[in-house]
Design an enzyme around this catalytic site. Structure first.
Site, mmCIF file in Angstrom:
data_model
loop_
_atom_site.group_PDB
_atom_site.id
_atom_site.type_symbol
_atom_site.label_atom_id
_atom_site.label_comp_id
_atom_site.label_asym_id
_atom_site.label_seq_id
_atom_site.Cartn_x
_atom_site.Cartn_y
_atom_site.Cartn_z
ATOM 1 N N SER A 1 0.823 -1.211 0.000
ATOM 2 C CA SER A 1 0.000 0.000 0.000
ATOM 3 C C SER A 1 0.852 1.254 0.000
ATOM 4 C CB SER A 1 -0.868 0.028 1.262
ATOM 5 O OG SER A 1 -1.619 -1.136 1.376
ATOM 6 N N HIS B 1 -1.901 -3.347 -6.906
ATOM 7 C CA HIS B 1 -2.527 -2.964 -5.637
ATOM 8 C C HIS B 1 -4.033 -3.206 -5.711
ATOM 9 C CE1 HIS B 1 -3.269 0.391 -2.449
ATOM 10 N NE2 HIS B 1 -3.162 -0.788 -1.883
ATOM 11 N N GLU C 1 -4.776 -0.688 -8.709
ATOM 12 C CA GLU C 1 -3.779 0.324 -9.083
ATOM 13 C C GLU C 1 -2.570 -0.448 -9.619
ATOM 14 O OE1 GLU C 1 -3.542 4.365 -6.491
ATOM 15 O OE2 GLU C 1 -3.285 2.569 -5.298
ATOM 16 N N ASN D 1 -3.821 5.737 -1.269
ATOM 17 C CA ASN D 1 -3.500 6.012 0.128
ATOM 18 C C ASN D 1 -2.900 7.397 0.352
ATOM 19 O OD1 ASN D 1 -4.469 3.703 1.514
ATOM 20 N ND2 ASN D 1 -2.923 2.538 0.417
HETATM 21 N N1 NAD Z 1 -5.913 -4.610 4.444
HETATM 22 C C1 NAD Z 1 -6.176 -3.844 3.396
HETATM 23 O O1 NAD Z 1 -7.277 -3.252 3.287
HETATM 24 C C2 NAD Z 1 -5.157 -3.692 2.293
HETATM 25 C C3 NAD Z 1 -5.568 -3.130 1.064
HETATM 26 C C4 NAD Z 1 -4.667 -3.043 0.014
HETATM 27 C C5 NAD Z 1 -3.361 -3.468 0.196
HETATM 28 N N2 NAD Z 1 -2.975 -3.985 1.415
HETATM 29 C C6 NAD Z 1 -1.585 -4.460 1.531
HETATM 30 O O2 NAD Z 1 -1.592 -5.869 1.368
HETATM 31 C C7 NAD Z 1 -0.519 -6.446 2.130
HETATM 32 C C8 NAD Z 1 -1.086 -7.472 3.089
HETATM 33 O O3 NAD Z 1 -2.012 -6.829 3.928
HETATM 34 P P1 NAD Z 1 -3.138 -7.670 4.702
HETATM 35 O O4 NAD Z 1 -4.157 -6.678 5.136
HETATM 36 O O5 NAD Z 1 -3.541 -8.845 3.900
HETATM 37 O O6 NAD Z 1 -2.302 -8.157 5.973
HETATM 38 P P2 NAD Z 1 -2.593 -9.431 6.905
HETATM 39 O O7 NAD Z 1 -1.922 -9.135 8.189
HETATM 40 O O8 NAD Z 1 -4.041 -9.780 6.903
HETATM 41 O O9 NAD Z 1 -1.830 -10.632 6.149
HETATM 42 C C9 NAD Z 1 -0.441 -10.656 5.994
HETATM 43 C C10 NAD Z 1 -0.036 -12.113 5.852
HETATM 44 O O10 NAD Z 1 1.346 -12.147 5.470
HETATM 45 C C11 NAD Z 1 1.918 -13.245 6.121
HETATM 46 N N3 NAD Z 1 3.369 -13.105 6.133
HETATM 47 C C12 NAD Z 1 4.136 -12.318 6.925
HETATM 48 N N4 NAD Z 1 5.445 -12.513 6.630
HETATM 49 C C13 NAD Z 1 5.489 -13.441 5.633
HETATM 50 C C14 NAD Z 1 6.541 -14.056 4.916
HETATM 51 N N5 NAD Z 1 7.814 -13.758 5.184
HETATM 52 N N6 NAD Z 1 6.243 -14.973 3.973
HETATM 53 C C15 NAD Z 1 4.931 -15.285 3.706
HETATM 54 N N7 NAD Z 1 3.889 -14.725 4.365
HETATM 55 C C16 NAD Z 1 4.174 -13.816 5.317
HETATM 56 C C17 NAD Z 1 1.286 -13.230 7.515
HETATM 57 O O11 NAD Z 1 1.466 -14.474 8.178
HETATM 58 C C18 NAD Z 1 -0.153 -12.914 7.168
HETATM 59 O O12 NAD Z 1 -0.913 -14.091 6.942
HETATM 60 C C19 NAD Z 1 0.189 -5.270 2.809
HETATM 61 O O13 NAD Z 1 1.270 -4.880 2.007
HETATM 62 C C20 NAD Z 1 -0.902 -4.203 2.850
HETATM 63 O O14 NAD Z 1 -0.368 -2.901 2.904
HETATM 64 C C21 NAD Z 1 -3.843 -4.121 2.449
#
Ligand code: NAD
Length: 291
Positions: free
Chosen positions: A121, A142, A154, A192
């Site tokens: 993000s 994204h 995106e 963002n």
């Molecule tokens: N939550 C949102 O609304 C949203 C929207 C768009 C983008 N994002 C982006 O998406 C990404 C994930 O966010 P999320 O909300 O799914 O987070 P989340 O915490 O729900 O999930 C993250 C996952 O990554 C795993 N993880 C951590 N380290 C790891 C590794 N070394 N190898 C493999 N897996 C690993 C964790 O165990 C977890 O299951 C981030 O970069 C976030 O900025 C989030």
């Protein structure tokens, strides 16, 4: 190159949604996380979300079964080696993503054509690409939450991202029935960069006693026709994720016109994260802070 097999690193909120949409569109998916319980939770969420689509007559029970059958859950990252593209959707921390991209680049050494995408993000795609030996094939893809529902992707070009990589990913988003929007690499991209200052300012408004959390949300729902208010949206994204994104903005500096995150957002909580849920929680927390 015809894409058939897609790797997804991270089975959390976004990773399981990304695996869901690729598998539903006929791609084989290899879903990877660091612990079996995270994979199990991700697969469980996908199954429940597919059930919801069956209930709404968007897909059949047969589609649900075949979608799930196309997803393989793995702990061993080496099993991503036969993928044609890998999308990283792990925790929003630069050091975590850096380790993943270096390792993916190494695993994919025999396949230089493979594109590595990040769902980050806020972290610079140019910076991530520079960690690899294939910066021209590193790109931001994204997605938005909930991924099976939200149309926008995106597509973020790093400085070194090639036109061919951009075109491939844009076409891929279209195959998923998403709408790709081209964005250059800048802190927070477009979404963002504009959204986080809004959410943070909404939190300041409550903290400074301008209005209750419910009132702030009502203003945006009724006055600006937002489907949910900014504080509910912050909860939906996850306050820990919001905090990481805001800190990513500060690290990126240029283009971030906001102020620092409200103190409550970075205060430690018993569950180890921000972990607040619902505007009731906002109201309670901020009442404690401002009296
Ligand atoms: N939550 C949102 O609304 C949203 C929207 C768009 C983008 N994002 C982006 O998406 C990404 C994930 O966010 P999320 O909300 O799914 O987070 P989340 O915490 O729900 O999930 C993250 C996952 O990554 C795993 N993880 C951590 N380290 C790891 C590794 N070394 N190898 C493999 N897996 C690993 C964790 O165990 C977890 O299951 C981030 O970069 C976030 O900025 C989030």
């Amino acid at each position: 190159m015809a894409m058939q097999r897609v790797g997804v690193v991270g089975a959390g909120t976004m990773g399981n949604g990304i695996a869901h949409v690729f598998a539903r569109s006929g791609f084989s998916v290899v879903l990877c996380d660091v612990e079996q319980r995270f994979l199990d939770r991700g697969l469980d969420t996908i199954a429940k979300n597919l059930d919801r689509e069956v209930a709404k007559n968007k897909i059949t029970v047969g589609d649900k079964v075949s979608t799930l059958a196309r997803i393989t859950a793995v702990l061993d990252r080496a099993k991503l080696a036969d993928c044609d593209l890998v999308i990283e959707a792990a925790t929003e921390k630069f050091e975590i993503k850096a380790e993943i991209f270096r390792e993916l680049d190494r695993i994919m050494k025999p396949k230089p054509e493979v594109i590595l995408a990040s769902n980050t993000s806020s972290i610079s795609i140019t910076k991530i690409g520079a960690l690899t030996g294939r910066a021209d094939r590193v790109i931001g893809m994204h997605f938005f939450n909930p991924v099976p529902v939200m149309k926008l992707v995106e597509v973020i070009r790093g400085l070194a991202t090639s036109q061919a990589t951009f075109e491939t990913v844009r076409e891929l988003a279209l195959k998923l029935e998403k709408t790709p929007v081209e964005v250059n690499d800048a802190p927070g991209f477009v979404s963002n960069r504009v959204l986080m200052p809004l959410l943070n300012e909404a939190m300041y408004a409550v903290m400074e006693g301008v209005a209750t959390a419910e009132a702030v949300d009502e203003v945006f729902k009724l006055g600006m026709a937002h489907p949910m208010g900014p504080l509910t949206l912050a909860d939906f994204i996850g306050l820990d994720v919001c905090l990481d994104i805001m800190r990513g903005h500060h690290a990126g500096a240029a283009g971030w016109a906001g102020r620092s995150e409200i103190p409550a957002l970075s205060a430690p909580h018993q569950d180890g994260g921000c972990g607040l849920a619902g505007t009731q929680e906002w109201a309670r927390l901020l009442h404690l802070l401002v009296g």
